[in-house]
Design a protein around this motif. Sequence first.
Motif, PDB file in Angstrom:
ATOM      1  N   ARG A  53      -2.434  -4.653   1.138  1.00 56.23           N
ATOM      2  CA  ARG A  53      -2.119  -4.574   2.333  1.00 56.23           C
ATOM      3  C   ARG A  53      -0.611  -4.822   1.753  1.00 56.23           C
ATOM      4  O   ARG A  53      -0.510  -5.412   2.756  1.00 56.23           O
ATOM      5  CB  ARG A  53      -2.836  -5.353   3.453  1.00 56.23           C
ATOM      6  CG  ARG A  53      -2.559  -6.830   2.366  1.00 56.23           C
ATOM      7  CD  ARG A  53      -3.909  -7.769   3.456  1.00 56.23           C
ATOM      8  NE  ARG A  53      -3.328  -9.072   2.965  1.00 56.23           N
ATOM      9  CZ  ARG A  53      -5.108 -10.565   3.755  1.00 56.23           C
ATOM     10  NH1 ARG A  53      -5.310  -9.548   4.737  1.00 56.23           N
ATOM     11  NH2 ARG A  53      -4.090 -11.306   3.145  1.00 56.23           N
ATOM     12  N   LEU A  54      -0.133  -4.245   1.207  1.00 50.97           N
ATOM     13  CA  LEU A  54       1.630  -4.956   0.598  1.00 50.97           C
ATOM     14  C   LEU A  54       1.925  -4.059   2.252  1.00 50.97           C
ATOM     15  O   LEU A  54       1.645  -2.409   2.709  1.00 50.97           O
ATOM     16  CB  LEU A  54       1.831  -3.688  -0.269  1.00 50.97           C
ATOM     17  CG  LEU A  54       1.231  -5.239  -1.307  1.00 50.97           C
ATOM     18  CD1 LEU A  54       2.361  -4.238  -2.624  1.00 50.97           C
ATOM     19  CD2 LEU A  54       2.096  -6.529  -1.385  1.00 50.97           C
ATOM     20  N   THR A  55       2.934  -4.290   2.902  1.00 51.36           N
ATOM     21  CA  THR A  55       4.386  -4.277   4.027  1.00 51.36           C
ATOM     22  C   THR A  55       5.654  -3.383   3.372  1.00 51.36           C
ATOM     23  O   THR A  55       5.618  -3.528   1.924  1.00 51.36           O
ATOM     24  CB  THR A  55       4.636  -5.217   4.178  1.00 51.36           C
ATOM     25  OG1 THR A  55       5.524  -6.099   3.774  1.00 51.36           O
ATOM     26  CG2 THR A  55       4.372  -6.028   4.951  1.00 51.36           C
ATOM     27  N   PRO A  56       5.515  -2.204   3.579  1.00 46.59           N
ATOM     28  CA  PRO A  56       7.426  -2.260   2.875  1.00 46.59           C
ATOM     29  C   PRO A  56       7.959  -2.306   2.799  1.00 46.59           C
ATOM     30  O   PRO A  56       8.754  -2.443   1.596  1.00 46.59           O
ATOM     31  CB  PRO A  56       7.511  -0.883   4.070  1.00 46.59           C
ATOM     32  CG  PRO A  56       6.278  -0.612   4.932  1.00 46.59           C
ATOM     33  CD  PRO A  56       5.537  -2.038   5.428  1.00 46.59           C
ATOM     34  N   TRP A  57       8.609  -3.736   3.515  1.00 46.95           N
ATOM     35  CA  TRP A  57       9.711  -4.909   2.435  1.00 46.95           C
ATOM     36  C   TRP A  57       9.262  -5.028   1.156  1.00 46.95           C
ATOM     37  O   TRP A  57       9.747  -5.143   0.560  1.00 46.95           O
ATOM     38  CB  TRP A  57       9.847  -5.248   3.611  1.00 46.95           C
ATOM     39  CG  TRP A  57      10.858  -6.282   3.027  1.00 46.95           C
ATOM     40  CD1 TRP A  57      10.284  -8.480   3.164  1.00 46.95           C
ATOM     41  CD2 TRP A  57      11.949  -6.123   2.799  1.00 46.95           C
ATOM     42  NE1 TRP A  57      11.557  -8.706   2.154  1.00 46.95           N
ATOM     43  CE2 TRP A  57      12.251  -7.749   2.040  1.00 46.95           C
ATOM     44  CE3 TRP A  57      13.013  -4.917   2.733  1.00 46.95           C
ATOM     45  CZ2 TRP A  57      13.597  -7.518   1.904  1.00 46.95           C
ATOM     46  CZ3 TRP A  57      14.381  -5.412   1.790  1.00 46.95           C
ATOM     47  CH2 TRP A  57      14.398  -6.872   1.497  1.00 46.95           C
ATOM     48  N   GLN A  58       7.630  -5.390   1.259  1.00 42.95           N
ATOM     49  CA  GLN A  58       6.853  -5.879   0.337  1.00 42.95           C
ATOM     50  C   GLN A  58       6.420  -5.303  -0.917  1.00 42.95           C
ATOM     51  O   GLN A  58       6.833  -5.341  -2.228  1.00 42.95           O
ATOM     52  CB  GLN A  58       5.750  -7.008   0.627  1.00 42.95           C
ATOM     53  CG  GLN A  58       5.580  -8.066   1.464  1.00 42.95           C
ATOM     54  CD  GLN A  58       4.035  -8.845   1.535  1.00 42.95           C
ATOM     55  OE1 GLN A  58       2.749  -7.342   2.401  1.00 42.95           O
ATOM     56  NE2 GLN A  58       4.014  -8.959   2.233  1.00 42.95           N
ATOM     57  N   LYS A  59       7.034  -3.781  -0.595  1.00 42.18           N
ATOM     58  CA  LYS A  59       6.609  -2.602  -2.010  1.00 42.18           C
ATOM     59  C   LYS A  59       8.257  -2.914  -2.477  1.00 42.18           C
ATOM     60  O   LYS A  59       8.660  -2.783  -3.909  1.00 42.18           O
ATOM     61  CB  LYS A  59       6.510  -1.816  -1.080  1.00 42.18           C
ATOM     62  CG  LYS A  59       4.894  -1.252  -0.954  1.00 42.18           C
ATOM     63  CD  LYS A  59       4.316  -0.262  -1.263  1.00 42.18           C
ATOM     64  CE  LYS A  59       2.774   0.113  -0.462  1.00 42.18           C
ATOM     65  NZ  LYS A  59       2.326   1.254  -1.407  1.00 42.18           N
ATOM     66  N   PRO A 241      13.234  -6.106   6.302  1.00 37.27           N
ATOM     67  CA  PRO A 241      11.828  -5.982   7.073  1.00 37.27           C
ATOM     68  C   PRO A 241      11.530  -4.699   7.633  1.00 37.27           C
ATOM     69  O   PRO A 241      10.683  -3.946   7.664  1.00 37.27           O
ATOM     70  CB  PRO A 241      11.348  -7.005   6.498  1.00 37.27           C
ATOM     71  CG  PRO A 241      12.629  -8.281   6.522  1.00 37.27           C
ATOM     72  CD  PRO A 241      13.447  -7.559   6.760  1.00 37.27           C
ATOM     73  N   THR A 242      12.523  -5.216   9.202  1.00 37.75           N
ATOM     74  CA  THR A 242      12.112  -3.855   9.648  1.00 37.75           C
ATOM     75  C   THR A 242      12.408  -2.543   9.756  1.00 37.75           C
ATOM     76  O   THR A 242      12.010  -1.578   9.648  1.00 37.75           O
ATOM     77  CB  THR A 242      13.187  -4.217  11.440  1.00 37.75           C
ATOM     78  OG1 THR A 242      12.784  -5.786  11.598  1.00 37.75           O
ATOM     79  CG2 THR A 242      12.604  -3.258  12.171  1.00 37.75           C
ATOM     80  N   GLU A 245      10.060  -0.693   7.197  1.00 40.99           N
ATOM     81  CA  GLU A 245       9.577   0.280   7.480  1.00 40.99           C
ATOM     82  C   GLU A 245       9.487   1.166   8.321  1.00 40.99           C
ATOM     83  O   GLU A 245       9.214   2.388   9.043  1.00 40.99           O
ATOM     84  CB  GLU A 245       8.727  -0.646   8.921  1.00 40.99           C
ATOM     85  CG  GLU A 245       8.186  -0.862   9.444  1.00 40.99           C
ATOM     86  CD  GLU A 245       6.548  -0.474   8.560  1.00 40.99           C
ATOM     87  OE1 GLU A 245       5.627   0.340   9.002  1.00 40.99           O
ATOM     88  OE2 GLU A 245       6.797  -1.647   8.464  1.00 40.99           O
ATOM     89  N   THR A 250       7.438   3.726   1.292  1.00 38.80           N
ATOM     90  CA  THR A 250       6.407   4.323   0.424  1.00 38.80           C
ATOM     91  C   THR A 250       5.995   5.277  -0.329  1.00 38.80           C
ATOM     92  O   THR A 250       6.389   6.596   1.060  1.00 38.80           O
ATOM     93  CB  THR A 250       5.497   3.624   0.686  1.00 38.80           C
ATOM     94  OG1 THR A 250       4.937   3.764   2.051  1.00 38.80           O
ATOM     95  CG2 THR A 250       5.917   1.820   2.120  1.00 38.80           C
TER      96      THR A 250
END
Length: 318
Positions: A53-59, A241-242, A245, A250
């Motif tokens: 469940r990685l967020t785009p920022w974590q990716k 991070p925003t 998204e 990704t």
Amino acid sequence: MRHFLDFEKPIAELEGKIEELRRMSEPDGINIADEVARLTTVADRQLRTTYGRLTPWQKTQVARHPDRPKAKDYIDSLITEFTPLAGDRAFADDAAVLGGMGRFQGRPVMVLGTEKGTDTESRVKHNFGMARPEGYRKARRLIELAGRFELPVISFVDTSGAFPGIEAEARGQAEAIARSIEALLEAPVPVVATIIGEGGSGGAIALAAGDRVLMLEHAIYSVISPEGCASILWRDQAQAPTAAEALRLTAEDLLRLKLIDHIVPEPLGGAQRDKPATLAAVAAAVQDALTTLKGLDAATLRGRRREKFLAMGHESIA
């Protein structure tokens, strides 16, 4: 020593405890196998949950991980009889762009890659993967050479973008990037590009405008970095991070938008946790891509490439 990202701290703590228990058991002869096995199961479950469940920022953070395989790793592992070719025959050689001839699974190919480096010395040498105009002119020269010798082109892309320095602009950065893209689009041979880490802006497209564009599961590919986007829109890099998204950067988003052709799965926890498995997965994907293009003549390749890129942007981004 393994590098852990901020969101991996719970995993790091568990793996640290496991390593500590293993060290304790060796000199004292204490049998703690059951506890190690239990913690290992918990750590694996935590890793699977986190990466599921990685967020785009974590990716974005994973794509930039310092331990991910670099272009040189792919070339050294997948390309035999590699002969590097240097220089743009106009100004200089740019170490940010690697290139040369070799064999991929026995087949003669031309290889290109943007190299970030792995330590301070190599990162400075390769300018952190940010190519100058001479790097893109070298790429263009090798692409045209591949066409003359009927060699498929394979590229490995990992760059935050082209070098933004004033000297690069003075030497025609935009024109050099455009000419490299043009050379790929006009190439009379198959072109297979793989986004292995960051695919940043025109600096990435200059080596990635291919018949088949592959992308590692946790790589990113966008017109601008999240930090750059946040600085422009919100005047605040803390909004990265925003921005990540909103950028739809990704692999899953890009496949849905038909901007890439295939996602290459990564080992659990990212490419950095199992480099051999990652290299093998990329090799299989590149081989499959080349097989689908085998036997197509120059006119067909160019025509299909043109149709592919002209069709981009017609899908909804909602």
